[in-house]
Design a protein around this motif. Structure first.
Motif, PDB file in Angstrom:
ATOM      1  N   LYS A  65     -10.574  35.305   3.331  1.00 48.53           N
ATOM      2  CA  LYS A  65     -10.616  33.949   2.766  1.00 48.53           C
ATOM      3  C   LYS A  65     -11.653  33.901   1.643  1.00 48.53           C
ATOM      4  O   LYS A  65     -12.635  34.639   1.654  1.00 48.53           O
ATOM      5  N   LEU A  66     -11.475  32.991   0.693  1.00 45.45           N
ATOM      6  CA  LEU A  66     -12.375  32.893  -0.447  1.00 45.45           C
ATOM      7  C   LEU A  66     -13.791  32.519  -0.025  1.00 45.45           C
ATOM      8  O   LEU A  66     -14.762  33.105  -0.493  1.00 45.45           O
ATOM      9  N   GLY A  68     -15.189  33.057   2.835  1.00 48.57           N
ATOM     10  CA  GLY A  68     -15.743  34.199   3.552  1.00 48.57           C
ATOM     11  C   GLY A  68     -16.185  35.297   2.598  1.00 48.57           C
ATOM     12  O   GLY A  68     -17.217  35.942   2.809  1.00 48.57           O
ATOM     13  N   GLN A  69     -15.416  35.493   1.532  1.00 47.95           N
ATOM     14  CA  GLN A  69     -15.794  36.481   0.524  1.00 47.95           C
ATOM     15  C   GLN A  69     -17.106  36.097  -0.137  1.00 47.95           C
ATOM     16  O   GLN A  69     -17.965  36.949  -0.378  1.00 47.95           O
ATOM     17  N   ARG A  70     -17.284  34.816  -0.415  1.00 47.44           N
ATOM     18  CA  ARG A  70     -18.537  34.370  -1.046  1.00 47.44           C
ATOM     19  C   ARG A  70     -19.735  34.594  -0.143  1.00 47.44           C
ATOM     20  O   ARG A  70     -20.777  35.052  -0.596  1.00 47.44           O
ATOM     21  N   ILE A  71     -19.585  34.272   1.125  1.00 46.60           N
ATOM     22  CA  ILE A  71     -20.687  34.469   2.073  1.00 46.60           C
ATOM     23  C   ILE A  71     -20.987  35.958   2.236  1.00 46.60           C
ATOM     24  O   ILE A  71     -22.150  36.376   2.222  1.00 46.60           O
ATOM     25  N   LEU A  72     -19.930  36.752   2.372  1.00 50.59           N
ATOM     26  CA  LEU A  72     -20.126  38.190   2.527  1.00 50.59           C
ATOM     27  C   LEU A  72     -20.737  38.822   1.283  1.00 50.59           C
ATOM     28  O   LEU A  72     -21.525  39.772   1.393  1.00 50.59           O
ATOM     29  N   GLY A 126     -12.472  35.414  -7.099  1.00 52.70           N
ATOM     30  CA  GLY A 126     -12.070  35.803  -5.749  1.00 52.70           C
ATOM     31  C   GLY A 126     -11.243  37.069  -5.804  1.00 52.70           C
ATOM     32  O   GLY A 126     -10.503  37.287  -6.761  1.00 52.70           O
ATOM     33  N   LEU A 127     -11.402  37.894  -4.817  1.00 51.99           N
ATOM     34  CA  LEU A 127     -10.636  39.138  -4.778  1.00 51.99           C
ATOM     35  C   LEU A 127      -9.263  38.894  -4.159  1.00 51.99           C
ATOM     36  O   LEU A 127      -9.158  38.187  -3.162  1.00 51.99           O
ATOM     37  N   PRO A 128      -8.224  39.485  -4.734  1.00 48.78           N
ATOM     38  CA  PRO A 128      -6.898  39.337  -4.137  1.00 48.78           C
ATOM     39  C   PRO A 128      -6.837  40.046  -2.783  1.00 48.78           C
ATOM     40  O   PRO A 128      -7.614  40.973  -2.503  1.00 48.78           O
ATOM     41  N   LEU A 129      -5.926  39.616  -1.954  1.00 48.89           N
ATOM     42  CA  LEU A 129      -5.821  40.134  -0.597  1.00 48.89           C
ATOM     43  C   LEU A 129      -5.531  41.635  -0.571  1.00 48.89           C
ATOM     44  O   LEU A 129      -6.067  42.365   0.274  1.00 48.89           O
ATOM     45  N   TRP A 130      -4.735  42.132  -1.517  1.00 46.35           N
ATOM     46  CA  TRP A 130      -4.442  43.556  -1.555  1.00 46.35           C
ATOM     47  C   TRP A 130      -5.692  44.364  -1.843  1.00 46.35           C
ATOM     48  O   TRP A 130      -5.858  45.475  -1.327  1.00 46.35           O
ATOM     49  N   ALA A 131      -6.607  43.821  -2.651  1.00 50.88           N
ATOM     50  CA  ALA A 131      -7.854  44.517  -2.961  1.00 50.88           C
ATOM     51  C   ALA A 131      -8.776  44.564  -1.745  1.00 50.88           C
ATOM     52  O   ALA A 131      -9.475  45.557  -1.525  1.00 50.88           O
TER      53      ALA A 131
END
Length: 179
Positions: A65-66, A68-72, A126-131
């Motif tokens: 999730k976007l 979650g990516q930011r927090i990570l 944001g990173l795409p899901l495939w990435a």
């Protein structure tokens, strides 16, 4: 030379994820191995395993999730040099190379890869899901290569470094043409 390549491979994995590489090393080396690692020697193996499993699951599910990516990204940016150094020392602990040198190389390499990942995250919004799936797979493969095939893992890590340098040049050119 092989221990440097193994260090780069393991540190590249730490530059992408933090909990997953530590979990894989925990599975491969066992709980008694962690008593030899300076930072983890004072922590109970059960507590350490619980923490590493929790971090791994959080990384796997939050990275999809976007928000979650930011927090990570923030957590990984702060912790990737430390975990990269730990991974470097852990992988090459049986060599004659000074451990502090492997820790510095591993930590800096993980930080460079994490900075590139943050740059792509903000440039693409944001990173795409495939990435994200590719990162997870590559992270696991790099840790396994660090132990079983350090030459190939180091080669993949150096290709990632080449990609990082190319990305930095691309961002520099993009910034100066947009001004």
């Amino acid at each position: 030379m092989i221990e440097i390549l193994a260090t780069l491979s393991a540190s590249a994995a730490a530059g992408m994820r933090i909990g997953i590489p530590l979990f894989i090393i925990f599975l491969l080396q066992g709980s008694d191995f962690w008593s030899q690692v300076p930072i983890f020697s004072h922590i109970s193996p059960r507590v350490l395993l619980t923490f590493v499993i929790g971090c791994s699951f959080a990384e796997i599910f939050a990275s999809k999730k976007l928000w979650g990516q930011r927090i990570l990204q923030i957590i990984h940016l702060c912790l990737s040099p430390i975990v990269g150094g730990i991974m470097g020392v852990t992988v090459a602990s049986a060599t004659a190379t000074p451990q502090w040198l492997l820790a510095v190389i591993g930590g800096l390499f993980a930080l460079v890869l994490q900075l590139v990942q943050v740059g792509w995250f903000y440039r693409l919004r944001g990173l795409p899901l495939w990435a994200v799936f590719l990162q997870d797979t590559l992270c696991i493969a790099l840790v396994l290569f660090a132990f079983d095939a350090p030459w190939q893992g180091g080669l993949i890590a150096l290709i990632l470094l080449l990609f990082a340098v190319h990305s930095a040049k691309q961002w520099y050119d993009w910034y100066h043409t947009s001004r």
